[in-house]
Design a protein around this motif. Structure first.
Motif, PDB file in Angstrom:
ATOM      1  N   MET A  48       0.921  -1.245   0.023  1.00 42.70           N
ATOM      2  CA  MET A  48      -0.186  -0.165   0.014  1.00 42.70           C
ATOM      3  C   MET A  48       0.989   1.195   0.119  1.00 42.70           C
ATOM      4  O   MET A  48       1.960   1.380   0.711  1.00 42.70           O
ATOM      5  CB  MET A  48      -0.770   0.122   1.112  1.00 42.70           C
ATOM      6  N   ILE A  49       0.572   2.109  -0.951  1.00 44.68           N
ATOM      7  CA  ILE A  49       1.300   3.451  -0.815  1.00 44.68           C
ATOM      8  C   ILE A  49       1.007   4.313   0.543  1.00 44.68           C
ATOM      9  O   ILE A  49      -0.127   4.591   0.714  1.00 44.68           O
ATOM     10  CB  ILE A  49       0.981   4.283  -2.233  1.00 44.68           C
ATOM     11  N   VAL A  50       2.034   4.611   1.099  1.00 41.62           N
ATOM     12  CA  VAL A  50       1.926   5.419   2.365  1.00 41.62           C
ATOM     13  C   VAL A  50       2.072   6.901   2.230  1.00 41.62           C
ATOM     14  O   VAL A  50       1.378   7.806   2.424  1.00 41.62           O
ATOM     15  CB  VAL A  50       2.944   5.029   3.230  1.00 41.62           C
ATOM     16  N   GLY A  51       2.930   7.320   1.270  1.00 40.01           N
ATOM     17  CA  GLY A  51       3.217   8.726   0.650  1.00 40.01           C
ATOM     18  C   GLY A  51       3.940   8.780  -0.439  1.00 40.01           C
ATOM     19  O   GLY A  51       4.651   7.957  -0.996  1.00 40.01           O
ATOM     20  N   VAL A  52       3.729   9.885  -1.195  1.00 37.01           N
ATOM     21  CA  VAL A  52       4.353  10.071  -2.399  1.00 37.01           C
ATOM     22  C   VAL A  52       4.996  11.635  -2.236  1.00 37.01           C
ATOM     23  O   VAL A  52       4.189  12.530  -1.592  1.00 37.01           O
ATOM     24  CB  VAL A  52       3.422  10.400  -3.768  1.00 37.01           C
ATOM     25  N   GLY A  53       6.131  11.936  -3.001  1.00 32.27           N
ATOM     26  CA  GLY A  53       6.718  13.228  -2.851  1.00 32.27           C
ATOM     27  C   GLY A  53       7.543  13.692  -4.146  1.00 32.27           C
ATOM     28  O   GLY A  53       8.042  12.653  -4.777  1.00 32.27           O
ATOM     29  N   ILE A  54       7.488  14.920  -4.597  1.00 35.23           N
ATOM     30  CA  ILE A  54       8.252  15.138  -5.542  1.00 35.23           C
ATOM     31  C   ILE A  54       8.717  16.589  -5.459  1.00 35.23           C
ATOM     32  O   ILE A  54       8.297  17.477  -4.734  1.00 35.23           O
ATOM     33  CB  ILE A  54       6.862  15.314  -6.933  1.00 35.23           C
ATOM     34  N   ASP A  55       9.814  16.828  -5.814  1.00 34.49           N
ATOM     35  CA  ASP A  55      10.438  18.187  -5.880  1.00 34.49           C
ATOM     36  C   ASP A  55      11.458  18.412  -6.986  1.00 34.49           C
ATOM     37  O   ASP A  55      11.761  17.451  -7.916  1.00 34.49           O
ATOM     38  CB  ASP A  55      11.531  18.131  -4.610  1.00 34.49           C
ATOM     39  N   VAL A  56      11.500  19.821  -7.402  1.00 36.29           N
ATOM     40  CA  VAL A  56      12.192  20.280  -8.511  1.00 36.29           C
ATOM     41  C   VAL A  56      13.029  21.363  -8.159  1.00 36.29           C
ATOM     42  O   VAL A  56      12.799  22.167  -7.225  1.00 36.29           O
ATOM     43  CB  VAL A  56      11.058  20.924  -9.626  1.00 36.29           C
ATOM     44  N   VAL A  57      14.382  21.299  -8.646  1.00 43.11           N
ATOM     45  CA  VAL A  57      15.590  22.144  -8.152  1.00 43.11           C
ATOM     46  C   VAL A  57      15.987  22.824  -9.188  1.00 43.11           C
ATOM     47  O   VAL A  57      16.540  22.299 -10.304  1.00 43.11           O
ATOM     48  CB  VAL A  57      16.606  21.279  -7.384  1.00 43.11           C
ATOM     49  N   ASP A  58      16.156  24.414  -9.360  1.00 43.34           N
ATOM     50  CA  ASP A  58      16.946  24.853 -10.332  1.00 43.34           C
ATOM     51  C   ASP A  58      18.588  24.803  -9.995  1.00 43.34           C
ATOM     52  O   ASP A  58      18.861  25.433  -8.908  1.00 43.34           O
ATOM     53  CB  ASP A  58      16.401  26.481 -10.279  1.00 43.34           C
ATOM     54  N   VAL A  59      19.147  24.277 -10.774  1.00 42.69           N
ATOM     55  CA  VAL A  59      20.259  23.568 -10.529  1.00 42.69           C
ATOM     56  C   VAL A  59      21.263  25.110 -10.108  1.00 42.69           C
ATOM     57  O   VAL A  59      21.974  25.229  -9.352  1.00 42.69           O
ATOM     58  CB  VAL A  59      21.219  22.972 -11.732  1.00 42.69           C
ATOM     59  N   ALA A  60      21.400  25.939 -11.182  1.00 45.08           N
ATOM     60  CA  ALA A  60      22.087  27.333 -10.916  1.00 45.08           C
ATOM     61  C   ALA A  60      21.913  27.912  -9.714  1.00 45.08           C
ATOM     62  O   ALA A  60      22.673  28.386  -8.908  1.00 45.08           O
ATOM     63  CB  ALA A  60      22.041  28.174 -11.998  1.00 45.08           C
ATOM     64  N   ARG A  61      20.654  28.273  -9.181  1.00 44.54           N
ATOM     65  CA  ARG A  61      20.214  28.643  -8.065  1.00 44.54           C
ATOM     66  C   ARG A  61      20.365  28.043  -6.893  1.00 44.54           C
ATOM     67  O   ARG A  61      21.209  28.490  -5.898  1.00 44.54           O
ATOM     68  CB  ARG A  61      18.615  28.831  -8.174  1.00 44.54           C
ATOM     69  N   PHE A  62      20.457  26.724  -6.751  1.00 46.28           N
ATOM     70  CA  PHE A  62      20.663  25.882  -5.809  1.00 46.28           C
ATOM     71  C   PHE A  62      22.189  25.829  -5.626  1.00 46.28           C
ATOM     72  O   PHE A  62      22.682  26.213  -4.401  1.00 46.28           O
ATOM     73  CB  PHE A  62      20.602  24.276  -6.076  1.00 46.28           C
ATOM     74  N   MET A  63      23.121  26.028  -6.759  1.00 44.67           N
ATOM     75  CA  MET A  63      24.609  26.115  -6.412  1.00 44.67           C
ATOM     76  C   MET A  63      25.104  27.313  -5.896  1.00 44.67           C
ATOM     77  O   MET A  63      25.895  27.466  -5.170  1.00 44.67           O
ATOM     78  CB  MET A  63      25.212  25.642  -7.719  1.00 44.67           C
ATOM     79  N   THR A  64      24.263  28.395  -6.295  1.00 50.03           N
ATOM     80  CA  THR A  64      24.589  29.923  -5.765  1.00 50.03           C
ATOM     81  C   THR A  64      24.131  29.751  -4.332  1.00 50.03           C
ATOM     82  O   THR A  64      25.070  30.201  -3.657  1.00 50.03           O
ATOM     83  CB  THR A  64      23.778  30.818  -6.525  1.00 50.03           C
ATOM     84  N   LYS A  65      23.305  29.161  -3.839  1.00 46.64           N
ATOM     85  CA  LYS A  65      23.068  29.142  -2.247  1.00 46.64           C
ATOM     86  C   LYS A  65      24.095  28.512  -1.710  1.00 46.64           C
ATOM     87  O   LYS A  65      24.468  28.666  -0.764  1.00 46.64           O
ATOM     88  CB  LYS A  65      21.524  28.469  -2.465  1.00 46.64           C
ATOM     89  N   LEU A  66      24.425  27.204  -2.141  1.00 48.03           N
ATOM     90  CA  LEU A  66      25.381  26.360  -1.570  1.00 48.03           C
ATOM     91  C   LEU A  66      26.878  27.043  -1.510  1.00 48.03           C
ATOM     92  O   LEU A  66      27.402  27.182  -0.402  1.00 48.03           O
ATOM     93  CB  LEU A  66      25.632  25.217  -2.482  1.00 48.03           C
ATOM     94  N   GLU A  67      27.163  27.979  -2.507  1.00 47.07           N
ATOM     95  CA  GLU A  67      28.396  28.888  -2.453  1.00 47.07           C
ATOM     96  C   GLU A  67      28.249  29.700  -1.419  1.00 47.07           C
ATOM     97  O   GLU A  67      29.147  30.019  -0.947  1.00 47.07           O
ATOM     98  CB  GLU A  67      28.766  29.133  -3.908  1.00 47.07           C
ATOM     99  N   ALA A  68      27.158  30.210  -1.409  1.00 47.45           N
ATOM    100  CA  ALA A  68      26.869  31.431  -0.454  1.00 47.45           C
ATOM    101  C   ALA A  68      26.852  31.084   1.030  1.00 47.45           C
ATOM    102  O   ALA A  68      27.193  31.892   1.873  1.00 47.45           O
ATOM    103  CB  ALA A  68      25.688  32.524  -0.782  1.00 47.45           C
TER     104      ALA A  68
END
Length: 116
Positions: free
Chosen positions: A1-21
């Motif tokens: 039985m399915i208990v949960g479903v999750g989805i996510d989308v990430v802008d790679v450039a924006r994510f890397m800028t955040k990691l660098e900052a």
């Protein structure tokens, strides 16, 4: 039985800028074996962890490093759980997780299906 479903989308450039900052983010988000990966892979793994959190009901207190994205011998991704994430999965009676990760055109995405 399915208990949960999750989805996510990430802008790679924006994510890397955040990691660098914010250098501390790298150790808060990724296990040691994930940290040296290229940007698309890091963003995909972050999307996978976000999707997993959503599949688990997004409870407070999950630690990102307690979910590690690994690949098998043919490159299929899966999740290794420990600590806070493993405890939440056990609480929900989750026996199986299904993970799909994709990245293209500067976007990384992931879907997680949690089954009991």
């Amino acid at each position: 039985m399915i208990v949960g479903v999750g989805i996510d989308v990430v802008d790679v450039a924006r994510f890397m800028t955040k990691l660098e900052a914010t250098p501390r983010l790298m150790t808060r988000l990724f296990a040691e074996q994930e940290r040296d990966l290229p940007p698309n892979s890091l963003a995909g793994r972050f999307a996978a962890k976000e999707a997993l959190a959503k599949a688990l009901g997004a409870p407070v207190g999950l630690h990102w490093v307690d979910a590690i994205v690994v690949k098998d011998e043919v490159g299929k991704p899966s999740l290794e759980l420990q600590g806070s994430v493993q405890a939440r999965a056990a609480e929900l009676g989750i026996r199986s997780l299904h993970l799909s990760i994709s990245h293209d055109a500067g976007i990384a995405s992931a879907v997680v299906i949690a089954e009991s």
